[in-house]
Design an enzyme around this catalytic site. Structure first.
Site, PDB file in Angstrom:
ATOM      1  N   GLY A  49     -79.956  -4.889 -73.556  1.00 30.03           N
ATOM      2  CA  GLY A  49     -81.013  -5.818 -73.914  1.00 30.03           C
ATOM      3  C   GLY A  49     -80.997  -7.146 -73.190  1.00 30.03           C
ATOM      4  CD  GLU A 103     -76.146  -9.936 -77.867  1.00 31.44           C
ATOM      5  OE1 GLU A 103     -77.211  -9.473 -77.432  1.00 31.44           O
ATOM      6  OE2 GLU A 103     -75.312  -9.249 -78.470  1.00 31.44           O
ATOM      7  CG  ASP A 107     -80.804  -8.540 -86.839  1.00 34.82           C
ATOM      8  OD1 ASP A 107     -81.245  -9.259 -87.735  1.00 34.82           O
ATOM      9  OD2 ASP A 107     -80.968  -7.298 -86.846  1.00 34.82           O
ATOM     10  CE  LYS A 135     -85.083  -9.844 -85.717  1.00 35.30           C
ATOM     11  NZ  LYS A 135     -84.919  -8.404 -85.972  1.00 35.30           N
ATOM     12  CG  PHE A 156     -87.743  -4.057 -84.819  1.00 38.33           C
ATOM     13  CD1 PHE A 156     -86.363  -3.952 -84.784  1.00 38.33           C
ATOM     14  CD2 PHE A 156     -88.485  -3.456 -83.806  1.00 38.33           C
ATOM     15  CE1 PHE A 156     -85.728  -3.268 -83.764  1.00 38.33           C
ATOM     16  CE2 PHE A 156     -87.863  -2.769 -82.784  1.00 38.33           C
ATOM     17  CZ  PHE A 156     -86.481  -2.657 -82.762  1.00 38.33           C
ATOM     18  CB  VAL A 157     -89.430  -8.890 -81.875  1.00 35.43           C
ATOM     19  CG1 VAL A 157     -90.143  -9.742 -82.913  1.00 35.43           C
ATOM     20  CG2 VAL A 157     -87.969  -9.313 -81.739  1.00 35.43           C
ATOM     21  CG  ASP A 163     -84.338  -0.914 -77.151  1.00 32.22           C
ATOM     22  OD1 ASP A 163     -83.580  -1.809 -77.575  1.00 32.22           O
ATOM     23  OD2 ASP A 163     -84.109   0.292 -77.320  1.00 32.22           O
ATOM     24  NE  ARG A 169     -83.439  -1.390 -73.153  1.00 35.07           N
ATOM     25  CZ  ARG A 169     -82.668  -1.714 -74.182  1.00 35.07           C
ATOM     26  NH1 ARG A 169     -82.642  -2.949 -74.609  1.00 35.07           N
ATOM     27  NH2 ARG A 169     -81.937  -0.798 -74.780  1.00 35.07           N
TER      28      ARG A 169
END
Ligand code: IMP
Length: 179
Positions: A49, A103, A107, A135, A156-157, A163, A169
């Site tokens: 990510g 990162e 989360d 978050k 969720f994004v 992804d 992505r």
């Protein structure tokens, strides 16, 4: 690109435009240039990510750093699981070094905690993190999150490296799940 997109079985709506994300990346780069110019860190990018954020960020850094990658995974679909798997391990000597983790998202902080434990075990001198998104409502650790691009709600994004089951992505904007 339309406001609503479909990835696998789910719909996502455009949420953060690319210009806003670019601005946030530049602001993080400025802070890193200020804090690390005299003593650069080893940069540890979390795959897959963070590669997009890392690429955007690295171009704006004015110091030279060794770059290393690590791949951990706890996510399946749109939810975290309890098992943290190391898919690609740490192959750089971090002993006595400053380490900056890059990162895409923090989360719950479970991945971050795992990385901190690993780096401490390997003798890192200092560990900090720069994340494109955080978050705050999901984050439940006492560890400081040092550099944050954008704070987002606990939804969720996808996009900018994030992804949903492997897709999304490449999106330049960030999209939020439509329930
Ligand atoms: P944490 O360990 O709970 O902090 O979660 C970190 C990892 O979960 C990230 O590196 C992502 O792979 C994944 N993740 C968490 N939230 C999202 C999201 O909203 N979209 C995509 N991936 C996410």
């Amino acid at each position: 690109m339309s406001e609503i997109i479909q990835l696998h079985d789910k719909k996502f709506i455009k949420y953060i435009p690319s210009q806003e994300i670019d601005k946030a990346v530049s602001e993080v780069a400025e802070q890193l240039n200020r804090d690390y110019c005299s003593d650069p860190p080893l940069i540890l990018v979390t795959l897959n990510g963070a590669i997009v954020f890392a690429a955007d960020l690295l171009k704006q850094l004015q110091f030279s750093s060794v770059l290393s990658c690590i791949k951990l995974s706890s996510y399946k679909g749109t939810h975290a699981t309890d098992t943290m798997k190391t898919l690609i391990g740490l192959n750089e000597d971090v002993s006595g070094k400053r380490v900056l983790i890059i990162e895409d998202i923090v989360d719950t902080g479970k991945t971050y905690q795992t990385l901190v434990d690993l780096l401490n075990e390997k003798g890192a001198k200092e560990i900090r993190i720069a994340t494109l998104t955080l978050k705050p409502d999901a984050y439940n650790l006492d560890l400081p999150v040092h550099y944050v691009g954008i704070r987002i709600p606990n939804k969720f994004v996808v996009g900018r490296g994030l992804d949903y089951d492997g897709l999304g992505r490449n999106l330049n904007d960030i999209y939020q799940l439509v329930n």
